[in-house]
Design a protein around this motif. Structure first.
Motif, PDB file in Angstrom:
ATOM      1  N   ILE A   1       0.825  -1.205   0.000  1.00 26.64           N
ATOM      2  CA  ILE A   1       0.000   0.000   0.000  1.00 26.64           C
ATOM      3  C   ILE A   1       0.860   1.257   0.000  1.00 26.64           C
ATOM      4  O   ILE A   1       0.470   2.295  -0.549  1.00 26.64           O
ATOM      5  CB  ILE A   1      -0.988  -0.005   1.190  1.00 26.64           C
ATOM      6  CG1 ILE A   1      -2.067   1.051   0.985  1.00 26.64           C
ATOM      7  CG2 ILE A   1      -0.263   0.168   2.505  1.00 26.64           C
ATOM      8  CD1 ILE A   1      -2.936   0.835  -0.231  1.00 26.64           C
ATOM      9  N   ARG A   2       2.055   1.197   0.577  1.00 22.94           N
ATOM     10  CA  ARG A   2       2.952   2.358   0.555  1.00 22.94           C
ATOM     11  C   ARG A   2       3.404   2.618  -0.877  1.00 22.94           C
ATOM     12  O   ARG A   2       3.459   3.785  -1.323  1.00 22.94           O
ATOM     13  CB  ARG A   2       4.162   2.110   1.460  1.00 22.94           C
ATOM     14  CG  ARG A   2       5.276   3.155   1.335  1.00 22.94           C
ATOM     15  CD  ARG A   2       4.821   4.565   1.740  1.00 22.94           C
ATOM     16  NE  ARG A   2       5.847   5.559   1.461  1.00 22.94           N
ATOM     17  CZ  ARG A   2       6.873   5.832   2.271  1.00 22.94           C
ATOM     18  NH1 ARG A   2       7.006   5.186   3.436  1.00 22.94           N
ATOM     19  NH2 ARG A   2       7.753   6.752   1.948  1.00 22.94           N
ATOM     20  N   LYS A   3       3.734   1.577  -1.601  1.00 20.84           N
ATOM     21  CA  LYS A   3       4.148   1.752  -2.994  1.00 20.84           C
ATOM     22  C   LYS A   3       3.011   2.360  -3.813  1.00 20.84           C
ATOM     23  O   LYS A   3       3.236   3.224  -4.667  1.00 20.84           O
ATOM     24  CB  LYS A   3       4.584   0.406  -3.579  1.00 20.84           C
ATOM     25  CG  LYS A   3       5.815  -0.205  -2.900  1.00 20.84           C
ATOM     26  CD  LYS A   3       6.164  -1.542  -3.533  1.00 20.84           C
ATOM     27  CE  LYS A   3       7.448  -2.132  -2.951  1.00 20.84           C
ATOM     28  NZ  LYS A   3       7.307  -2.513  -1.522  1.00 20.84           N
ATOM     29  N   GLN A   4       1.792   1.915  -3.554  1.00 25.00           N
ATOM     30  CA  GLN A   4       0.644   2.436  -4.291  1.00 25.00           C
ATOM     31  C   GLN A   4       0.393   3.911  -3.996  1.00 25.00           C
ATOM     32  O   GLN A   4       0.125   4.696  -4.911  1.00 25.00           O
ATOM     33  CB  GLN A   4      -0.602   1.625  -3.952  1.00 25.00           C
ATOM     34  CG  GLN A   4      -0.580   0.182  -4.429  1.00 25.00           C
ATOM     35  CD  GLN A   4      -1.859  -0.535  -4.056  1.00 25.00           C
ATOM     36  OE1 GLN A   4      -2.953  -0.137  -4.452  1.00 25.00           O
ATOM     37  NE2 GLN A   4      -1.736  -1.585  -3.268  1.00 25.00           N
ATOM     38  N   ILE A   5       0.479   4.288  -2.714  1.00 23.14           N
ATOM     39  CA  ILE A   5       0.206   5.695  -2.368  1.00 23.14           C
ATOM     40  C   ILE A   5       1.330   6.591  -2.868  1.00 23.14           C
ATOM     41  O   ILE A   5       1.095   7.731  -3.285  1.00 23.14           O
ATOM     42  CB  ILE A   5      -0.017   5.856  -0.843  1.00 23.14           C
ATOM     43  CG1 ILE A   5      -0.855   7.120  -0.582  1.00 23.14           C
ATOM     44  CG2 ILE A   5       1.278   5.907  -0.073  1.00 23.14           C
ATOM     45  CD1 ILE A   5      -2.290   7.017  -0.976  1.00 23.14           C
ATOM     46  N   ASP A   6       2.572   6.091  -2.869  1.00 24.03           N
ATOM     47  CA  ASP A   6       3.690   6.864  -3.415  1.00 24.03           C
ATOM     48  C   ASP A   6       3.477   7.135  -4.901  1.00 24.03           C
ATOM     49  O   ASP A   6       3.730   8.240  -5.393  1.00 24.03           O
ATOM     50  CB  ASP A   6       5.012   6.116  -3.210  1.00 24.03           C
ATOM     51  CG  ASP A   6       5.552   6.250  -1.793  1.00 24.03           C
ATOM     52  OD1 ASP A   6       5.033   7.088  -1.038  1.00 24.03           O
ATOM     53  OD2 ASP A   6       6.492   5.512  -1.450  1.00 24.03           O
ATOM     54  N   PHE A   7       3.005   6.122  -5.625  1.00 22.51           N
ATOM     55  CA  PHE A   7       2.747   6.281  -7.059  1.00 22.51           C
ATOM     56  C   PHE A   7       1.640   7.313  -7.287  1.00 22.51           C
ATOM     57  O   PHE A   7       1.742   8.173  -8.165  1.00 22.51           O
ATOM     58  CB  PHE A   7       2.354   4.931  -7.664  1.00 22.51           C
ATOM     59  CG  PHE A   7       2.117   4.973  -9.147  1.00 22.51           C
ATOM     60  CD1 PHE A   7       3.181   4.931 -10.034  1.00 22.51           C
ATOM     61  CD2 PHE A   7       0.821   5.055  -9.670  1.00 22.51           C
ATOM     62  CE1 PHE A   7       2.963   4.981 -11.408  1.00 22.51           C
ATOM     63  CE2 PHE A   7       0.601   5.107 -11.030  1.00 22.51           C
ATOM     64  CZ  PHE A   7       1.674   5.069 -11.901  1.00 22.51           C
ATOM     65  N   TRP A   8       0.588   7.242  -6.466  1.00 24.14           N
ATOM     66  CA  TRP A   8      -0.522   8.197  -6.604  1.00 24.14           C
ATOM     67  C   TRP A   8      -0.055   9.623  -6.300  1.00 24.14           C
ATOM     68  O   TRP A   8      -0.395  10.557  -7.031  1.00 24.14           O
ATOM     69  CB  TRP A   8      -1.654   7.792  -5.670  1.00 24.14           C
ATOM     70  CG  TRP A   8      -2.784   8.776  -5.656  1.00 24.14           C
ATOM     71  CD1 TRP A   8      -3.786   8.911  -6.572  1.00 24.14           C
ATOM     72  CD2 TRP A   8      -3.028   9.786  -4.665  1.00 24.14           C
ATOM     73  NE1 TRP A   8      -4.640   9.930  -6.226  1.00 24.14           N
ATOM     74  CE2 TRP A   8      -4.200  10.479  -5.055  1.00 24.14           C
ATOM     75  CE3 TRP A   8      -2.387  10.153  -3.490  1.00 24.14           C
ATOM     76  CZ2 TRP A   8      -4.726  11.535  -4.303  1.00 24.14           C
ATOM     77  CZ3 TRP A   8      -2.915  11.200  -2.737  1.00 24.14           C
ATOM     78  CH2 TRP A   8      -4.063  11.876  -3.149  1.00 24.14           C
ATOM     79  N   LEU A   9       0.717   9.796  -5.245  1.00 28.61           N
ATOM     80  CA  LEU A   9       1.226  11.124  -4.900  1.00 28.61           C
ATOM     81  C   LEU A   9       2.089  11.691  -6.024  1.00 28.61           C
ATOM     82  O   LEU A   9       1.994  12.877  -6.364  1.00 28.61           O
ATOM     83  CB  LEU A   9       2.043  11.057  -3.607  1.00 28.61           C
ATOM     84  CG  LEU A   9       1.252  10.859  -2.312  1.00 28.61           C
ATOM     85  CD1 LEU A   9       2.182  10.487  -1.167  1.00 28.61           C
ATOM     86  CD2 LEU A   9       0.446  12.114  -1.965  1.00 28.61           C
ATOM     87  N   ASN A  10       2.907  10.831  -6.607  1.00 28.97           N
ATOM     88  CA  ASN A  10       3.767  11.275  -7.705  1.00 28.97           C
ATOM     89  C   ASN A  10       2.933  11.691  -8.914  1.00 28.97           C
ATOM     90  O   ASN A  10       3.226  12.704  -9.569  1.00 28.97           O
ATOM     91  CB  ASN A  10       4.745  10.161  -8.083  1.00 28.97           C
ATOM     92  CG  ASN A  10       5.767  10.622  -9.108  1.00 28.97           C
ATOM     93  OD1 ASN A  10       6.554  11.527  -8.864  1.00 28.97           O
ATOM     94  ND2 ASN A  10       5.748   9.989 -10.277  1.00 28.97           N
TER      95      ASN A  10
END
Length: 300
Positions: A206-215
């Motif tokens: 989920i951290r990888k997913q939220i990082d991608f969304w923020l980017n």
């Protein structure tokens, strides 16, 4: 003609085959590598066949080894079924239901997922464990747990015979202490840009997913802390040290238990939840109740 198979030797072989090395099997079984190696040699002598060959620092099954492993899987699966049947008999007391939950999962969601399993007609007593999901899956492979809860499915990278049962998915909600929420509610999610934020550690999907969304949103929050334990992250959020996110299905519980406020929702990112079991077709009544409730009531 081969003499009768020693099932203790077969059990050692089965664990070595699933763990990929004698050293890992030794740690799992709490038996010295020398003992395991000796028992494997006796089994190979009895079968008049080599079961493993060296591959780097690990072991690779021979053709005979793969054949024996298939039978061993069936033998120990039947043994587990017998244990389940006996544990479920009313004259021997409650049936123990052992669940392993990945440490990254919010405890409130774990409780919501598991609870229906305790409401079945059979008398069941719960043992709940938590830890890194790979360790829990290793315990599942040798039938030390009945089910593993995770937000990522089992993949082929682990040499474990188990099956994914998707329970559902949910969007994410960001929270903050009342003082910080007052600043961040306006113009969410752009308000996250430069805002103090608390995150799960990068090992979690989920951290990888939220990082991608923020980017994608070109948002760059100020990461004030990273946590393995979601409860600790919420406690720091309650103290006003940063905004944090949780699955949207526990919004009410998070606000009530940690005295925080919602600052915005992210529906573009979905956190998935899986029950992982050693059986393709679910037979355990508690696991069946958990899956049915999650799909029809919890994640809807």
């Amino acid at each position: 003609m081969h003499s009768s198979i020693n099932y203790k030797h077969l059990k050692y072989f089965w664990v070595v085959a699933n763990e990929g090395s004698i050293a890992k099997a030794s740690a799992k079984l709490h038996i010295t590598p020398q003992t395991i190696s000796g028992q494997l040699s006796l089994l190979e002598d009895n079968l008049a066949s080599t079961l493993f060959e060296r591959e780097g620092r690990g072991l690779k099954l021979t053709d005979t080894g793969r054949l024996v492993l298939g039978y061993a899987d069936e033998i120990f699966s039947l043994g587990r079924e017998l244990s389940d049947v006996l544990r479920g008999m009313p004259n021997i007391g409650p049936s123990e239901f052992i669940v392993g939950a990945a440490s990254s999962l919010p405890k409130t969601i774990v409780q919501k997922i598991i609870e229906p399993g305790l409401l079945v007609e059979q008398d069941i007593t719960l043992t709940s464990l938590e830890g890194p999901v790979d360790m829990l899956l290793a315990d599942l492979a040798i039938h030390k747990v009945d089910m593993v809860l995770s937000d990522t499915p089992l993949t082929g990278t682990l040499n474990i015979k188990a099956y994914n049962h998707k329970l559902g998915e949910t969007g994410l909600t960001f929270f903050a202490s009342p003082k910080l929420a007052k600043q961040l509610k306006h113009n969410f999610p752009q308000s996250l840009n430069g805002a103090p934020t608390l995150m799960p550690t990068s090992q979690y999907s989920i951290r990888k997913q939220i990082d991608f969304w923020l980017n994608e949103q070109q948002l760059y929050p100020m990461i004030k802390g990273q946590f393995d334990d979601s409860a600790l992250m919420k406690s720091f959020g309650q103290a006003g040290l940063g905004a944090f996110f949780m699955p949207s299905i526990i919004v009410e519980e998070v606000c009530k238990n940690f005295a925080v406020e919602v600052i915005g929702h992210v529906n573009e990112v979905k956190q998935e939840f899986y029950a992982i079991s050693a059986e393709r077709k679910i037979k355990h009544p508690a696991v069946s109740a958990i899956c049915n409730n999650a799909r029809t009531s919890l994640f809807v």
